[in-house]
Design a protein around this motif. Structure first.
Motif, PDB file in Angstrom:
ATOM      1  N   PHE A  28      41.174  29.884  30.643  1.00 42.36           N
ATOM      2  CA  PHE A  28      41.448  30.898  31.662  1.00 42.36           C
ATOM      3  C   PHE A  28      40.234  31.191  32.528  1.00 42.36           C
ATOM      4  CE2 PHE A  28      43.868  34.205  33.506  1.00 42.36           C
ATOM      5  CZ  PHE A  28      43.077  35.333  33.612  1.00 42.36           C
ATOM      6  N   SER A  29      39.071  31.248  31.916  1.00 44.92           N
ATOM      7  CA  SER A  29      37.873  31.629  32.667  1.00 44.92           C
ATOM      8  C   SER A  29      37.482  30.585  33.707  1.00 44.92           C
ATOM      9  CB  SER A  29      36.711  31.889  31.717  1.00 44.92           C
ATOM     10  OG  SER A  29      36.443  30.734  30.943  1.00 44.92           O
ATOM     11  N   ASN A  30      38.051  29.388  33.627  1.00 43.00           N
ATOM     12  CA  ASN A  30      37.739  28.334  34.592  1.00 43.00           C
ATOM     13  C   ASN A  30      38.562  28.425  35.868  1.00 43.00           C
ATOM     14  OD1 ASN A  30      35.900  27.277  32.794  1.00 43.00           O
ATOM     15  ND2 ASN A  30      37.178  25.558  32.170  1.00 43.00           N
ATOM     16  N   TYR A  31      39.508  29.362  35.916  1.00 43.56           N
ATOM     17  CA  TYR A  31      40.431  29.452  37.041  1.00 43.56           C
ATOM     18  C   TYR A  31      40.137  30.663  37.912  1.00 43.56           C
ATOM     19  CZ  TYR A  31      43.201  25.964  34.588  1.00 43.56           C
ATOM     20  OH  TYR A  31      43.623  24.817  33.959  1.00 43.56           O
ATOM     21  N   VAL A  32      40.250  30.445  39.206  1.00 44.60           N
ATOM     22  CA  VAL A  32      40.390  31.566  40.126  1.00 44.60           C
ATOM     23  C   VAL A  32      41.848  32.004  40.046  1.00 44.60           C
ATOM     24  CG1 VAL A  32      40.299  32.300  42.533  1.00 44.60           C
ATOM     25  CG2 VAL A  32      38.588  30.692  41.640  1.00 44.60           C
ATOM     26  N   MET A  33      42.062  33.306  39.922  1.00 45.11           N
ATOM     27  CA  MET A  33      43.415  33.843  39.800  1.00 45.11           C
ATOM     28  C   MET A  33      43.781  34.620  41.056  1.00 45.11           C
ATOM     29  SD  MET A  33      44.343  32.686  36.917  1.00 45.11           S
ATOM     30  CE  MET A  33      45.909  33.551  36.791  1.00 45.11           C
ATOM     31  N   GLY A  34      45.047  34.549  41.409  1.00 46.95           N
ATOM     32  CA  GLY A  34      45.465  35.225  42.624  1.00 46.95           C
ATOM     33  C   GLY A  34      46.849  35.810  42.528  1.00 46.95           C
ATOM     34  N   TRP A  35      47.130  36.690  43.471  1.00 44.96           N
ATOM     35  CA  TRP A  35      48.462  37.253  43.657  1.00 44.96           C
ATOM     36  C   TRP A  35      48.927  36.940  45.076  1.00 44.96           C
ATOM     37  CZ3 TRP A  35      51.464  39.225  39.875  1.00 44.96           C
ATOM     38  CH2 TRP A  35      50.844  39.638  38.694  1.00 44.96           C
ATOM     39  N   THR A  53      33.341  37.043  39.526  1.00 43.82           N
ATOM     40  CA  THR A  53      33.122  38.433  39.943  1.00 43.82           C
ATOM     41  C   THR A  53      33.626  38.680  41.353  1.00 43.82           C
ATOM     42  OG1 THR A  53      30.896  37.879  40.684  1.00 43.82           O
ATOM     43  CG2 THR A  53      31.123  38.742  38.452  1.00 43.82           C
ATOM     44  N   LEU A  54      33.849  37.610  42.103  1.00 41.67           N
ATOM     45  CA  LEU A  54      34.285  37.728  43.490  1.00 41.67           C
ATOM     46  C   LEU A  54      35.732  38.183  43.566  1.00 41.67           C
ATOM     47  CD1 LEU A  54      33.952  36.964  46.590  1.00 41.67           C
ATOM     48  CD2 LEU A  54      34.927  34.756  45.931  1.00 41.67           C
ATOM     49  N   THR A  55      36.021  39.089  44.471  1.00 46.48           N
ATOM     50  CA  THR A  55      37.391  39.464  44.791  1.00 46.48           C
ATOM     51  C   THR A  55      37.593  39.389  46.297  1.00 46.48           C
ATOM     52  OG1 THR A  55      36.863  41.822  44.929  1.00 46.48           O
ATOM     53  CG2 THR A  55      37.622  40.998  42.792  1.00 46.48           C
ATOM     54  N   ARG A  69      40.696  41.149  35.999  1.00 50.56           N
ATOM     55  CA  ARG A  69      41.049  40.154  34.996  1.00 50.56           C
ATOM     56  C   ARG A  69      40.381  40.493  33.681  1.00 50.56           C
ATOM     57  NH1 ARG A  69      39.278  34.588  37.302  1.00 50.56           N
ATOM     58  NH2 ARG A  69      39.969  33.814  35.244  1.00 50.56           N
ATOM     59  N   ASP A  70      41.005  40.056  32.611  1.00 50.78           N
ATOM     60  CA  ASP A  70      40.455  40.206  31.270  1.00 50.78           C
ATOM     61  C   ASP A  70      40.448  38.806  30.652  1.00 50.78           C
ATOM     62  OD1 ASP A  70      39.956  40.631  28.566  1.00 50.78           O
ATOM     63  OD2 ASP A  70      41.023  42.533  28.519  1.00 50.78           O
ATOM     64  N   ASN A  71      39.315  38.160  30.671  1.00 48.93           N
ATOM     65  CA  ASN A  71      39.250  36.780  30.191  1.00 48.93           C
ATOM     66  C   ASN A  71      39.500  36.686  28.686  1.00 48.93           C
ATOM     67  OD1 ASN A  71      38.751  35.838  32.757  1.00 48.93           O
ATOM     68  ND2 ASN A  71      36.545  35.624  32.461  1.00 48.93           N
ATOM     69  N   ALA A  72      39.194  37.732  27.941  1.00 45.58           N
ATOM     70  CA  ALA A  72      39.426  37.712  26.499  1.00 45.58           C
ATOM     71  C   ALA A  72      40.916  37.708  26.171  1.00 45.58           C
ATOM     72  CB  ALA A  72      38.752  38.908  25.844  1.00 45.58           C
ATOM     73  N   LYS A  73      41.718  38.282  27.076  1.00 40.52           N
ATOM     74  CA  LYS A  73      43.165  38.373  26.856  1.00 40.52           C
ATOM     75  C   LYS A  73      43.950  37.393  27.724  1.00 40.52           C
ATOM     76  CE  LYS A  73      43.075  43.246  25.523  1.00 40.52           C
ATOM     77  NZ  LYS A  73      43.589  44.606  25.827  1.00 40.52           N
ATOM     78  N   ASN A  74      43.260  36.622  28.557  1.00 39.67           N
ATOM     79  CA  ASN A  74      43.919  35.687  29.486  1.00 39.67           C
ATOM     80  C   ASN A  74      44.914  36.422  30.385  1.00 39.67           C
ATOM     81  OD1 ASN A  74      42.456  33.733  28.169  1.00 39.67           O
ATOM     82  ND2 ASN A  74      44.214  32.555  27.452  1.00 39.67           N
ATOM     83  N   MET A  75      44.466  37.537  30.922  1.00 39.18           N
ATOM     84  CA  MET A  75      45.332  38.379  31.748  1.00 39.18           C
ATOM     85  C   MET A  75      44.687  38.643  33.104  1.00 39.18           C
ATOM     86  SD  MET A  75      48.089  39.191  29.971  1.00 39.18           S
ATOM     87  CE  MET A  75      48.693  40.609  30.859  1.00 39.18           C
TER      88      MET A  75
END
Length: 115
Positions: A28-35, A53-55, A69-75
């Motif tokens: 999960f931490s390797n991905y940029v996540m988006g909506w 850290t970028l938004t 995001r919560d990388n520990a929870k993959n959320m």
């Protein structure tokens, strides 16, 4: 990577909703996540993204929506405050391997804001 979005629903103008997206099957931490969101009769549009850290936000939600995001929870989350009827849409979470574009998409969750 599999993505499962939840948290949509009906809200009144000025109200709040919090969307959640659970990721599985990748680092999960390797991905940029988006909506993203798609309103009836309109094209899908970018809403927000978060890297390490970028938004970044589309102008229309800047100051009202917060992505986290919560990388520990993959959320990944989208806190939506001061909702407007124009925010009504199906909201999708997406994942991008860094530098590779939005390759993975969730199933969408409906957000409806009444005036």
């Amino acid at each position: 990577v599999q993505l499962q979005a939840s948290g949509g629903g009906l809200a009144q103008a000025g109200g709040s909703l919090r969307l959640s997206c659970a990721a599985s099957g990748g680092t999960f931490s390797n991905y940029v996540m988006g909506w993203f969101r798609q309103a009836p009769g309109k094209e899908r549009e970018f809403v927000a993204l978060i890297g390490d850290t970028l938004t970044d936000y589309v102008d229309s939600v800047e100051g009202r929506f917060t992505i986290s995001r919560d990388n520990a929870k993959n959320m990944v989350y989208l806190q939506m405050d001061s909702l407007e009827p124009e925010d009504t849409a199906v909201y999708y979470c997406a994942a991008s391997p860094i530098g590779s574009g939005w390759q993975y998409w969730g199933q969408g969750t409906q957000v409806t804001v009444s005036s």
